[in-house]
Design a protein around this motif. Structure first.
Motif, short mmCIF file in Angstrom:
data_model
loop_
_atom_site.label_atom_id
_atom_site.label_comp_id
_atom_site.label_asym_id
_atom_site.label_seq_id
_atom_site.Cartn_x
_atom_site.Cartn_y
_atom_site.Cartn_z
N ALA A 33 59.35 28.26 146.63
CA ALA A 33 60.75 27.90 146.40
C ALA A 33 61.64 29.13 146.50
O ALA A 33 62.69 29.11 147.16
N ILE A 34 61.21 30.22 145.89
CA ILE A 34 62.00 31.46 145.91
C ILE A 34 62.08 32.03 147.32
O ILE A 34 63.14 32.45 147.78
N ARG A 35 60.94 31.99 148.06
CA ARG A 35 60.95 32.49 149.44
C ARG A 35 61.99 31.74 150.28
O ARG A 35 62.73 32.34 151.05
N ASP A 36 62.04 30.41 150.11
CA ASP A 36 63.00 29.61 150.89
C ASP A 36 64.44 29.91 150.50
O ASP A 36 65.33 29.91 151.34
N LEU A 37 64.67 30.16 149.20
CA LEU A 37 66.02 30.51 148.77
C LEU A 37 66.45 31.83 149.40
O LEU A 37 67.59 31.98 149.84
N VAL A 38 65.51 32.79 149.45
CA VAL A 38 65.82 34.09 150.06
C VAL A 38 66.09 33.91 151.56
O VAL A 38 67.06 34.45 152.10
N ARG A 39 65.24 33.11 152.24
CA ARG A 39 65.44 32.86 153.68
C ARG A 39 66.80 32.23 153.93
O ARG A 39 67.51 32.60 154.87
N GLY A 40 67.18 31.28 153.08
CA GLY A 40 68.48 30.63 153.22
C GLY A 40 69.62 31.63 153.11
O GLY A 40 70.58 31.58 153.88
N ALA A 41 69.49 32.55 152.16
CA ALA A 41 70.52 33.57 151.96
C ALA A 41 70.59 34.50 153.18
O ALA A 41 71.67 34.92 153.60
N LEU A 42 69.42 34.81 153.77
CA LEU A 42 69.38 35.70 154.93
C LEU A 42 70.02 35.04 156.16
O LEU A 42 70.72 35.69 156.93
N VAL A 43 69.78 33.73 156.32
CA VAL A 43 70.39 33.01 157.45
C VAL A 43 71.92 32.98 157.26
O VAL A 43 72.68 33.18 158.20
N GLU A 44 72.34 32.74 156.01
CA GLU A 44 73.78 32.75 155.71
C GLU A 44 74.39 34.11 156.07
O GLU A 44 75.48 34.17 156.63
#
Ligand code: NI
Length: 138
Positions: A33-44
């Motif tokens: 879950a945390i990895r996906d939140l970080v990936r989402g922030a990086l795409v943003e």
């Protein structure tokens, strides 16, 4: 790629909300879950930088009977043939079409093309979904 374990401090309320989020989204554990939140922030972040190339999917729904709409849409597509990579067209019913267009380019250019198409008279719905080529995501 090497994986590093590290400790994260978080107050109980935030942690409870993270666990609830992970459960709702069916993550097998907190780490994923945390990895996906970080990936989402990086795409943003990718999308907020003017220079990096991004990729997105534009979904539009329109009535093809609307006067000259199909040819106006096509004109815009030909005008941006370098950015609009592909279009998927579905005839939803007698009158309504759904298109998904993959658009690639600088964030400003991708948003501009999407806005141009979404704002056309006869387009009933339009959303640009930011995606990523994922070059630096694991
Ligand atoms: Ni159609």
């Amino acid at each position: 790629m090497k994986t590093t374990r590290f400790g994260v401090s978080m107050d109980d309320e935030l942690l409870a909300r993270l666990d609830l989020h992970a459960r709702r989204k069916k993550y097998p554990n907190r780490s994923e879950a945390i990895r996906d939140l970080v990936r989402g922030a990086l795409v943003e972040e990718e999308w907020s930088s003017a220079k990096k190339e991004v990729i997105g999917v534009l979904v539009i729904v329109y009535d093809h009977r609307m006067r000259e709409l199909s040819s106006r849409l096509l004109n815009v597509e030909h005008g941006h043939h370098g950015e609009i990579v592909t279009t998927l067209h579905l005839h939803l019913d007698h009158d309504t079409c759904l298109e998904a267009k993959v658009i690639r380019g600088k964030p400003g250019a991708v948003r501009h093309i999407a806005d141009e198409l979404i704002s056309m008279k006869g387009v009933k719905y339009g959303r640009l979904i930011p995606a990523t080529a994922g070059k630096r995501l694991r």
